[in-house]
Write an enzyme that holds these catalytic residues in place. Sequence first.
Site, PDB file in Angstrom:
ATOM      1  N   HIS A 184       0.797  -1.225   0.000  1.00  0.00           N
ATOM      2  CA  HIS A 184       0.000   0.000   0.000  1.00  0.00           C
ATOM      3  C   HIS A 184       0.830   1.276   0.000  1.00  0.00           C
ATOM      4  CE1 HIS A 184       0.623  -0.627   4.357  1.00  0.00           C
ATOM      5  NE2 HIS A 184       0.614   0.691   4.433  1.00  0.00           N
TER       6      HIS A 184
HETATM    7  C1  UD1 Z   1      -2.620   4.975   5.717  1.00  0.00           C
HETATM    8  C2  UD1 Z   1      -1.404   5.579   6.404  1.00  0.00           C
HETATM    9  C3  UD1 Z   1      -0.235   4.612   6.307  1.00  0.00           C
HETATM   10  C4  UD1 Z   1      -0.625   3.257   6.852  1.00  0.00           C
HETATM   11  C5  UD1 Z   1      -1.882   2.747   6.160  1.00  0.00           C
HETATM   12  C6  UD1 Z   1      -2.332   1.480   6.801  1.00  0.00           C
HETATM   13  C7  UD1 Z   1      -1.187   8.011   6.353  1.00  0.00           C
HETATM   14  C8  UD1 Z   1      -0.483   9.154   5.711  1.00  0.00           C
HETATM   15  N1  UD1 Z   1      -1.016   6.824   5.767  1.00  0.00           N
HETATM   16  O1  UD1 Z   1      -2.309   4.847   4.336  1.00  0.00           O
HETATM   17  O2  UD1 Z   1       0.839   5.112   7.073  1.00  0.00           O
HETATM   18  O3  UD1 Z   1       0.444   2.371   6.639  1.00  0.00           O
HETATM   19  O4  UD1 Z   1      -2.923   3.715   6.294  1.00  0.00           O
HETATM   20  O5  UD1 Z   1      -3.253   0.778   6.042  1.00  0.00           O
HETATM   21  O6  UD1 Z   1      -1.856   8.192   7.340  1.00  0.00           O
HETATM   22  N2  UD1 Z   1      -9.559   3.951   1.267  1.00  0.00           N
HETATM   23  C9  UD1 Z   1     -10.757   3.302   1.124  1.00  0.00           C
HETATM   24  N3  UD1 Z   1     -11.355   2.820   2.252  1.00  0.00           N
HETATM   25  C10 UD1 Z   1     -10.847   2.966   3.490  1.00  0.00           C
HETATM   26  C11 UD1 Z   1      -9.639   3.639   3.626  1.00  0.00           C
HETATM   27  C12 UD1 Z   1      -8.993   4.125   2.503  1.00  0.00           C
HETATM   28  O7  UD1 Z   1     -11.266   3.125   0.023  1.00  0.00           O
HETATM   29  O8  UD1 Z   1     -11.465   2.507   4.469  1.00  0.00           O
HETATM   30  C13 UD1 Z   1      -8.857   4.431   0.043  1.00  0.00           C
HETATM   31  C14 UD1 Z   1      -9.241   5.852  -0.347  1.00  0.00           C
HETATM   32  O9  UD1 Z   1      -9.256   5.929  -1.744  1.00  0.00           O
HETATM   33  C15 UD1 Z   1      -8.070   6.669   0.164  1.00  0.00           C
HETATM   34  C16 UD1 Z   1      -6.895   5.694   0.010  1.00  0.00           C
HETATM   35  O10 UD1 Z   1      -7.449   4.409   0.277  1.00  0.00           O
HETATM   36  O11 UD1 Z   1      -7.878   7.847  -0.557  1.00  0.00           O
HETATM   37  C17 UD1 Z   1      -5.762   5.964   0.976  1.00  0.00           C
HETATM   38  O12 UD1 Z   1      -6.227   6.037   2.327  1.00  0.00           O
HETATM   39  P1  UD1 Z   1      -5.379   6.892   3.407  1.00  0.00           P
HETATM   40  O13 UD1 Z   1      -5.900   6.647   4.764  1.00  0.00           O
HETATM   41  O14 UD1 Z   1      -5.243   8.304   2.970  1.00  0.00           O
HETATM   42  O15 UD1 Z   1      -3.923   6.298   3.275  1.00  0.00           O
HETATM   43  P2  UD1 Z   1      -3.455   4.773   3.277  1.00  0.00           P
HETATM   44  O16 UD1 Z   1      -2.796   4.482   1.985  1.00  0.00           O
HETATM   45  O17 UD1 Z   1      -4.575   3.899   3.705  1.00  0.00           O
HETATM   46  N1  UDP Z   2      -3.739  -6.918   8.315  1.00  0.00           N
HETATM   47  C1  UDP Z   2      -5.017  -7.485   8.362  1.00  0.00           C
HETATM   48  N2  UDP Z   2      -5.637  -7.823   7.196  1.00  0.00           N
HETATM   49  C2  UDP Z   2      -5.070  -7.639   5.978  1.00  0.00           C
HETATM   50  C3  UDP Z   2      -3.768  -7.060   5.932  1.00  0.00           C
HETATM   51  C4  UDP Z   2      -3.144  -6.700   7.111  1.00  0.00           C
HETATM   52  O1  UDP Z   2      -5.562  -7.684   9.455  1.00  0.00           O
HETATM   53  O2  UDP Z   2      -5.704  -7.963   4.961  1.00  0.00           O
HETATM   54  C5  UDP Z   2      -3.087  -6.505   9.580  1.00  0.00           C
HETATM   55  C6  UDP Z   2      -1.677  -6.998   9.825  1.00  0.00           C
HETATM   56  O3  UDP Z   2      -1.669  -8.264  10.444  1.00  0.00           O
HETATM   57  C7  UDP Z   2      -1.136  -5.927  10.745  1.00  0.00           C
HETATM   58  C8  UDP Z   2      -1.799  -4.659  10.253  1.00  0.00           C
HETATM   59  O4  UDP Z   2      -2.942  -5.094   9.497  1.00  0.00           O
HETATM   60  O5  UDP Z   2      -1.546  -6.171  12.088  1.00  0.00           O
HETATM   61  C9  UDP Z   2      -0.871  -3.866   9.390  1.00  0.00           C
HETATM   62  O6  UDP Z   2      -1.550  -2.802   8.834  1.00  0.00           O
HETATM   63  P1  UDP Z   2      -1.101  -2.066   7.505  1.00  0.00           P
HETATM   64  O7  UDP Z   2      -0.169  -2.928   6.742  1.00  0.00           O
HETATM   65  O8  UDP Z   2      -2.341  -1.580   6.855  1.00  0.00           O
HETATM   66  O9  UDP Z   2      -0.364  -0.770   8.071  1.00  0.00           O
HETATM   67  P2  UDP Z   2       1.160  -0.456   8.466  1.00  0.00           P
HETATM   68  O10 UDP Z   2       1.578  -1.412   9.510  1.00  0.00           O
HETATM   69  O11 UDP Z   2       1.962  -0.516   7.216  1.00  0.00           O
HETATM   70  O12 UDP Z   2       1.099   0.968   8.947  1.00  0.00           O
END
Ligand code: UD1
Ligand code: UDP
Length: 372
Positions: free
Chosen positions: A206
Site C-alpha cells: 500500500h
Molecule cells: C494509511 C497511512 C499509512 C498506513 C496505512 C495502513 C497516512 C499518511 N497513511 O495509508 O501510514 O500504513 O494507512 O493501512 O496516514 N480507502 C478506502 N477505504 C478505506 C480507507 C482508505 O477506500 O477505508 C482508500 C481511499 O481511496 C483513500 C486511500 O485508500 O484515498 C488511501 O487512504 P489513506 O488513509 O489516505 O492512506 P493509506 O494508503 O490507507
Molecule cells: N492486516 C489485516 N488484514 C489484511 C492485511 C493486514 O488484518 O488484509 C493486519 C496486519 O496483520 C497488521 C496490520 O494489518 O496487524 C498492518 O496494517 P497495515 O499494513 O495496513 O499498516 P502499516 O503497519 O503498514 O502501517
Amino acid sequence: MIKIICVCGARPNFMKIAPVIRALKARGAFRILLVHTGQHYDENMSALFFDQLHIPRPDINLEVGSASHAAQTAEIMKRFEPVVLDFQPHYVMVVGDVNSTIACGLTAVKLGVKLAHVEAGLRSFDRTMPEEINRLLTDAISDLLFVTEPSGIDNLKKEGIDAAKVHFVGNVMIDTLLAHREKARASDILRRLNLQPRTFGVITLHRPPNVDDPHNLAAIVKAFDEIQKEIKLVFPAHPRTRKNLQKTGLTERLESMKNLLLIEPVGYLDFLCLMSNAALVMTDSGGIQEETTILGVPCMTLRKNTERPVTITHGTNRLVPLTTEGILRVFAEIKKTGFLSKPAQPQLWDGRAAQRIADILARPPTSKNNHR
Ligand code: UD1
Ligand code: UDP
C-alpha cells in the site's frame, strides 16, 4: 480518575490501541474516551477489527474519511478540538505514524494537554514518507514516548528529546499477536482458499511509491507473475492498491494468473492465520515486518528502508530492491534455504508492553498533568 482520550483511525492503529485499552481498564484508575477519526472506514479496514479484537465501540467517530494530506489532517484537527475541550483529559494517547496520529497529537498539545505516543522513536530517515514526517513531529511534541525497540531510544536521544520522557516498553502490536495467536488457529481461511500450510506466500502492498507509481506497480506485478509459477500467492489488496490496479489495467493481469488469489483485505484473525502458515510474506507494511519476525516467517520488504531495524538484525526481515529482477533474486535466495526461518523475540516483545504503558500512566499525576 485519570482522564485519557485514546485515538485510533487507520487499520494498524486498531491492533495497537486494543491492548492499551484493555490494560488501562484493568487498572480501574482511568476514565477512557475512545475516539475514532474515521481515516479508515470500510468494514474490512475498520469495524471488523473492533469485533475481533474486542475493542469497545468508539465513543466518538469523527468520520473524517479520505482526502489529501492537508485536508485530512486539518479536518481531523477541526473535529477533534471540541472533543478535547469537552472531555478535558489529562492525556491524549496516539499510536503509530498515520495522519490521525499527528493531527490529534498537535490538537492536544495546542490545548495544553499532555501527549502520549505509543511506538515513538522509529525512523526510516526518509522524509519523502508521510509517516516519517508524522513520526518526527509527533515525537517532538510528546510528553510520554513509548518505544518499541532500542533504535528508537537512540533516535530520540540524537534528536535531543529529554530521556526522562522516553520509556522502552516493548511492542503493543506483538501484545495483540500473542493474545490472538491461539484464536487465529481456528480460522477457516486456509480451507476457504484451498491452501496447504507452508506452500504459499502472502502479499500486502500500500505504500505510495509502490502502488501510486504505475511503472513501479507494473514491475512488482511482473515479479509476482513469475513467483506464482513456483508458489501459490494470496494478495489481500488494500483499497489504495485496488484503485491503482484498476486504473492501470493490472487487475486483469493479476486475475489471469492461475496461482495468485487477489482478494479483499481480510480480518485480523484470518490474516494472522495466513501469515502463521505462509512460506513467506512479501509486503511494504510496517507492522507486518514485526509480526513475521515473531512468527518466524521470512519477510521480503519491498522498500528501500525500514524504520524497524530490529526486524532485520534480529528477525526474518529483508529489504528487497524495487525492480522485477531484484524481487526475483531475493525470492530465489529465500527459496534456496527452504523458506525456513527461526522465530525471534526482540527485547520486551513479550506480550506485556501495554501493561508497562498503563503502569507508567497510572503514576500519580505531577502538577504538570493539570493541563489548564
Ligand atoms: C494509511 C497511512 C499509512 C498506513 C496505512 C495502513 C497516512 C499518511 N497513511 O495509508 O501510514 O500504513 O494507512 O493501512 O496516514 N480507502 C478506502 N477505504 C478505506 C480507507 C482508505 O477506500 O477505508 C482508500 C481511499 O481511496 C483513500 C486511500 O485508500 O484515498 C488511501 O487512504 P489513506 O488513509 O489516505 O492512506 P493509506 O494508503 O490507507
Ligand atoms: N492486516 C489485516 N488484514 C489484511 C492485511 C493486514 O488484518 O488484509 C493486519 C496486519 O496483520 C497488521 C496490520 O494489518 O496487524 C498492518 O496494517 P497495515 O499494513 O495496513 O499498516 P502499516 O503497519 O503498514 O502501517
